[in-house]
Write an enzyme that holds these catalytic residues in place. Structure first.
Site, short mmCIF file in Angstrom:
data_model
loop_
_atom_site.label_atom_id
_atom_site.label_comp_id
_atom_site.label_asym_id
_atom_site.label_seq_id
_atom_site.Cartn_x
_atom_site.Cartn_y
_atom_site.Cartn_z
N SER A 23 0.92 -1.20 0.16
CA SER A 23 -0.15 0.10 0.04
C SER A 23 0.69 1.31 -0.04
CB SER A 23 -0.82 -0.03 1.33
OG SER A 23 -0.28 -0.26 2.40
N ASN A 111 -1.89 -2.82 13.49
CA ASN A 111 -3.30 -2.29 13.45
C ASN A 111 -3.75 -1.44 14.25
OD1 ASN A 111 -3.29 -4.84 12.12
ND2 ASN A 111 -3.97 -5.98 13.70
N THR A 156 -40.18 27.39 -7.94
CA THR A 156 -40.59 26.21 -7.62
C THR A 156 -40.76 25.41 -8.95
OG1 THR A 156 -42.88 26.64 -7.55
CG2 THR A 156 -41.77 26.84 -5.39
N HIS A 157 -40.29 24.26 -8.95
CA HIS A 157 -40.53 23.46 -10.51
C HIS A 157 -39.75 24.16 -11.39
CE1 HIS A 157 -44.01 21.14 -8.39
NE2 HIS A 157 -44.10 22.59 -8.02
N SER A 278 -13.73 28.05 -25.88
CA SER A 278 -13.90 26.68 -26.65
C SER A 278 -13.03 26.65 -27.77
CB SER A 278 -15.26 26.71 -27.73
OG SER A 278 -15.34 25.87 -28.47
N LYS A 284 -17.69 31.39 -27.38
CA LYS A 284 -18.09 30.80 -26.22
C LYS A 284 -17.21 31.10 -24.81
CE LYS A 284 -20.22 27.68 -25.51
NZ LYS A 284 -20.57 26.23 -25.61
N GLU A 291 -18.99 23.30 -13.38
CA GLU A 291 -19.56 21.94 -13.86
C GLU A 291 -18.65 21.06 -13.58
OE1 GLU A 291 -20.63 22.43 -18.42
OE2 GLU A 291 -19.22 23.85 -18.00
N TYR A 318 -9.30 -6.50 12.94
CA TYR A 318 -8.65 -5.88 11.72
C TYR A 318 -8.77 -6.89 10.61
CZ TYR A 318 -5.31 -4.11 8.27
OH TYR A 318 -4.91 -3.72 7.09
N1 ARG Z 1 -1.08 -1.34 5.34
C1 ARG Z 1 -1.88 -1.93 6.29
C2 ARG Z 1 -3.24 -1.32 5.91
O1 ARG Z 1 -3.33 -0.29 5.36
C3 ARG Z 1 -1.41 -1.82 7.67
C4 ARG Z 1 -2.06 -2.51 8.60
C5 ARG Z 1 -1.57 -3.91 8.40
N2 ARG Z 1 -1.82 -4.99 9.42
C6 ARG Z 1 -1.75 -6.13 9.32
N3 ARG Z 1 -1.95 -7.02 10.40
N4 ARG Z 1 -1.30 -6.45 8.13
O2 ARG Z 1 -4.29 -1.47 6.66
#
Ligand code: ARG
Length: 465
Positions: A23, A111, A156-157, A278, A284, A291, A318
């Site tokens: 990650s 965790n 309204t509407h 544009s 334009k 938007e 977790y």
């Molecule tokens: N990269 C993990 C997450 O974002 C961190 C926690 C990982 N914990 C574990 N027990 N593998 O959730």
């Protein structure tokens, strides 16, 4: 490369697993929360005599060095380190030696570490967004003050309904955003608790001081149940919902700005600085900012649904599914901040074309309700019947190609003989607006009360004080 959790494994990880599991590419965004959390943890471990002071000092210095390495672009991020938590811990041991760096993770698990880092991020973003909302309310109140006597049709509407002031219309948004602000503050209060010390999910046998860590990091207290703490992502969901509702509101405002800037309405001119052209049609001028903000609403809703669905049915505590919590929140936070900043800047430069708004008020028989109210108040005619008579007057005006406010007394009396000349004044747009003196109405009297409320709200919440 040796993993931190390699002990019980005989084979190295597949490259496929490494790439899939990591990650770090996105959670490096949490580096500052991770370093601050680790510093608070190390100080607490020393204070509780779980590590010695010398080790704690080395850890704190090492973490400072890592912070500047990351901020100077010198830190080497590698997917082999899996996530930001392990990347920082590994680098710490390289800098101060594993005999010291290896002690930082005592009485902690990734965790509770990730629960802490992510919560700190969400709480910080929450307050940044709250401040931007307050800025927008200030701008709306400022514009409203300048346009108490600017008349426009209320709809309204999407059909002309009754004349209102532009101030009144903009104040509707100010009150909408004040609720968003309150929701953010409320969510911040509820979630401002430290989960650190929950460890993997069942607490720790080490004599830790969770309150000290919480104080050090600016939390108002600690979470009461470790299992809940490591698996709770309500703080992120609340923020995703709050951002979604903010986008609901900005999308309504932006939709009106888009309509109002069209030649069909012509109520506003968005400054060149916030308009685009544009590539083919030289004439334009497009309201892209409004938007885009309207469009980003879809992504914000998607991010909320994404995390709600990830969290649904997860057994305690977790689960790795929860690693999917980050990108959606990062995305929504970034897009909310960018949208609010530019919306505020664009609003401050909008030119309101009063003449066009007034002209619009003269079509659609906006004072019809006033005529009905007159018949009820002055002639004691039951409202239902007054409504019918007024409808007849509107039909007459239509057949003569006039607006109701332009009918003369004779014409009105041809429908209802009891109508007197005093009705003519009441049909004027300005009188129609001013007649609505009820609390929450569009008269100057009522709008002044609303402006006072909004100014009081701004003053009592101004974080810059
Ligand atoms: N990269 C993990 C997450 O974002 C961190 C926690 C990982 N914990 C574990 N027990 N593998 O959730």
């Amino acid at each position: 490369m040796q993993k931190m959790w390699q002990g019980r494994f005989n084979e190295a990880s597949s490259e496929l697993l490494e790439a899939f599991n990591a990650s770090i590419e996105f959670d490096k965004e949490l580096y500052i929360q991770d370093i601050n959390g680790s510093k608070a943890h190390a100080k607490m471990l020393a204070k509780c005599n779980i590590i010695d002071d010398e080790t704690a000092k080395k850890i704190l210095n090492g973490l400072e060095q890592i912070k500047s390495e990351i901020e100077n672009g010198e830190f080497k991020f590698s997917i082999a380190d899996e996530d930001i938590h392990m990347a920082i811990e590994k680098r710490l041991s390289q800098i101060i030696g594993a005999e010291f760096g290896g002690k930082l993770h005592t009485a902690r698990s990734r965790n509770d570490q990730v629960a802490l880092d992510f919560r700190l991020f969400a709480l910080g973003a929450n307050m940044e967004i709250a401040k931007l909302i307050l800025d927008l309310i200030k701008t709306l109140s400022q514009i409203a003050k300048e346009h108490k006597s600017t008349l426009m049709p209320g709809f309204t509407h999407l059909q002309h309904a009754q004349p209102v002031s532009l101030a009144y219309h903009l104040l509707a948004y100010a009150f909408m955003f004040s609720r968003d602000y309150d929701r953010l503050i409320n969510s911040h209060k509820r979630n401002n608790l430290s989960p650190l010390g929950s460890c993997a999910m069942a607490g720790t046998p080490h004599p830790i001081d969770r309150e000290m860590v919480a104080r050090e990091l600016g939390f108002s207290g600690i979470t009461p149940n470790a299992m809940d703490s490591v698996s709770d992502r309500d703080f992120a969901l609340e923020l995703l919902f709050n951002i979604s509702l903010i986008f609901t509101h900005t999308s309504r405002l932006c939709e009106e700005l888009i309509l109002w800037s069209s030649s069909e309405f012509g109520y506003i001119t968005i400054s060149d600085r916030f308009s685009t052209g544009s590539s083919i049609m030289p004439q334009k001028k497009n309201p892209d900012v409004a938007e885009l903000i309207r469009g980003k609403t879809g992504r914000a809703y998607g991010n909320l649904i994404s995390l709600l669905t990830t969290m649904k049915s997860l057994p305690l505590a977790y689960n790795k599914d929860m690693q999917e919590d980050k990108e959606c929140l990062f995305d929504s936070v970034k897009s909310a901040k960018n949208s609010l900043i530019i919306l505020n800047a664009m609003m401050a430069e909008i030119k309101f074309n009063k003449e066009n708004m007034l002209k619009a008020c003269k079509t659609g028989h906006l004072s019809a309700t006033d005529l009905a109210d007159y018949l009820v108040k002055q002639k004691q005619i039951p409202f239902r019947q007054a409504h019918f008579i007024t409808g007849k007057c509107v039909a007459l005006a239509e057949s003569l190609g006039k607006d109701l406010s332009e009918l003369n007394l004779e014409e009105l009396q041809s429908i209802e003989p009891s109508i007197d000349s005093d009705a003519l004044g009441l049909l004027k747009l300005e009188s129609s607006k001013e007649a609505r003196k009820s609390i929450g109405g569009t008269s100057d009297y009522s709008v002044n009360i609303q402006l006072e409320l909004i100014d009081k709200f701004i003053k009592s919440n101004d974080i810059e004080r």
